[in-house]
Write a protein that holds these residues in place. Structure first.
Motif, PDB file in Angstrom:
ATOM      1  N   GLY A   1      11.268   6.109  -2.620  1.00  0.00           N
ATOM      2  CA  GLY A   1      11.218   7.088  -1.550  1.00  0.00           C
ATOM      3  C   GLY A   1       9.845   7.316  -0.966  1.00  0.00           C
ATOM      4  N   ARG A   2       8.871   6.474  -1.337  1.00  0.00           N
ATOM      5  CA  ARG A   2       7.506   6.650  -0.860  1.00  0.00           C
ATOM      6  C   ARG A   2       7.270   5.814   0.394  1.00  0.00           C
ATOM      7  N   ALA A   3       6.471   6.338   1.331  1.00  0.00           N
ATOM      8  CA  ALA A   3       6.090   5.589   2.523  1.00  0.00           C
ATOM      9  C   ALA A   3       5.043   4.547   2.139  1.00  0.00           C
ATOM     10  N   CYS A   4       5.272   3.304   2.562  1.00  0.00           N
ATOM     11  CA  CYS A   4       4.390   2.204   2.167  1.00  0.00           C
ATOM     12  C   CYS A   4       4.092   1.306   3.360  1.00  0.00           C
ATOM     13  N   VAL A   5       2.953   0.647   3.291  1.00  0.00           N
ATOM     14  CA  VAL A   5       2.562  -0.359   4.278  1.00  0.00           C
ATOM     15  C   VAL A   5       2.543  -1.700   3.550  1.00  0.00           C
ATOM     16  N   ALA A   6       3.162  -2.700   4.152  1.00  0.00           N
ATOM     17  CA  ALA A   6       3.246  -4.008   3.514  1.00  0.00           C
ATOM     18  C   ALA A   6       3.047  -5.097   4.552  1.00  0.00           C
TER      19      ALA A   6
ATOM     20  N   VAL B   1       0.851  -1.188   0.000  1.00  0.00           N
ATOM     21  CA  VAL B   1       0.000   0.000   0.000  1.00  0.00           C
ATOM     22  C   VAL B   1       0.885   1.236   0.000  1.00  0.00           C
ATOM     23  N   LYS B   2       0.827   1.997  -1.083  1.00  0.00           N
ATOM     24  CA  LYS B   2       1.644   3.201  -1.219  1.00  0.00           C
ATOM     25  C   LYS B   2       0.849   4.408  -0.729  1.00  0.00           C
ATOM     26  N   LEU B   3       1.475   5.198   0.129  1.00  0.00           N
ATOM     27  CA  LEU B   3       0.826   6.386   0.671  1.00  0.00           C
ATOM     28  C   LEU B   3       1.170   7.608  -0.163  1.00  0.00           C
ATOM     29  N   ALA B   4       0.334   8.618  -0.081  1.00  0.00           N
ATOM     30  CA  ALA B   4       0.598   9.852  -0.809  1.00  0.00           C
ATOM     31  C   ALA B   4       1.863  10.533  -0.285  1.00  0.00           C
ATOM     32  N   GLY B   5       2.138  10.389   1.007  1.00  0.00           N
ATOM     33  CA  GLY B   5       3.313  11.017   1.599  1.00  0.00           C
ATOM     34  C   GLY B   5       4.583  10.237   1.323  1.00  0.00           C
ATOM     35  N   LEU B   6       5.677  10.968   1.122  1.00  0.00           N
ATOM     36  CA  LEU B   6       6.990  10.359   0.981  1.00  0.00           C
ATOM     37  C   LEU B   6       7.591  10.110   2.364  1.00  0.00           C
ATOM     38  N   VAL B   7       8.652   9.314   2.399  1.00  0.00           N
ATOM     39  CA  VAL B   7       9.326   9.083   3.684  1.00  0.00           C
ATOM     40  C   VAL B   7       9.922  10.387   4.202  1.00  0.00           C
TER      41      VAL B   7
END
Length: 277
Positions: free
Chosen positions: A249-254, A188-194
């Motif tokens: 560089g994207r914040a993701c949930v896995a 799951v890719k979030l709109a916010g970057l790390v």
């Protein structure tokens, strides 16, 4: 490069001949071009999905012409456009937001023109297949050496259609964001970057506990899920969730060796807030 380079991205799929026809049109006009298929499996009509794939891919491709067609408005008043990037690429496709996000990673927008030179089109132009009749031939002519200025009149950058993306708000100890994409693994890719996440929460170390507060529309019920930050999937047992930085560089949930979207009930456009536990 010694040969012109063209990339192709569409939602045409591979069952029908549409993608191959576009390649054939390009080959007839620019036979020396190297053509790379980024994807023809963009989810149908999902402009934002296509935009994200371009955002991910273009910095790693040679400077060239990038033809992208996710175009539910084909045949309407939506404009066909070409954009020259600061790096020197030309992006060709519909004016529906598809092309814009990638520009931030390849030097920004230098100039945009409406495709109006019908000498560069295939005639007659179908009302339902501009990928074949407009975008692919224009892209091929540009790759073959037609000057960018010949595609049509200049447009004002301010008139271009923007994508509707989940907002990103950096607060004191909180990042308000949302789900922008779920990939084929269920990551799951979030709109916010790390970089946004660390601006809100400070530096992160493996094992730091994060809370995902899910309250936005699309959530069955408001809830909070605790998930650790990890540098790699292998830091977590199989079947266990993590928050990590993807290769862009994207914040993701896995979920390690699992599907985070399904397991955690995370779907596109779902709003959530990330904070430390």
């Amino acid at each position: 490069m010694d040969r012109p380079f063209i990339s192709l991205l569409t939602d045409f799929g591979l069952r029908d001949p549409s993608a191959a026809i576009c390649r054939g049109v390009i080959a007839a006009i620019a036979p020396d071009a190297i053509v790379v298929d980024l994807s023809h499996e963009v989810r149908k009509y999902a402009i934002r999905d296509g935009a994200l794939l371009l955002w991910c891919a273009l910095p790693y491709l040679p400077i060239g012409v990038h033809v992208a067609v996710v175009d539910p408005g084909v045949g309407t008043e939506r404009r066909p456009i070409a954009i020259r990037s600061g790096r020197g690429d030309v992006l060709v496709g519909p004016d529906n937001g598809l092309l814009l996000p990638a520009l931030e990673r390849i030097g920004g927008l230098a100039e945009v023109r409406r495709l109006g030179n019908r000498d560069l089109f295939l005639e007659p132009v179908s009302s339902s297949f501009h990928g074949r009749d407009v975008f692919s031939p224009v892209g091929a002519h540009l790759a073959a050496g037609v000057p960018f200025e010949q595609v049509g009149p200049v447009l004002d950058r301010a008139t271009l259609v923007e994508l509707d993306l989940p907002p990103v708000r950096i607060g004191d100890g909180r990042l308000e964001t949302g789900v922008v994409y779920v990939d084929t693994f269920g990551n799951v890719k979030l709109a916010g970057l790390v970089s946004d996440l660390t601006a809100a929460l400070g530096p992160l170390a493996s094992g730091d506990r994060l809370a995902l507060e899910i309250t936005g529309s699309g959530a069955a019920t408001a809830r909070t899920v605790e998930v650790p930050w990890a540098l790699t999937f292998g830091e977590r047992p199989a079947g266990e969730p993590l928050v990590y930085e993807d290769s862009y560089g994207r914040a993701c949930v896995a979920v390690n060796q699992g599907d985070a979207g399904r397991q955690l009930g995370l779907v596109e456009d779902l709003a959530l807030t990330v904070r430390r536990v």
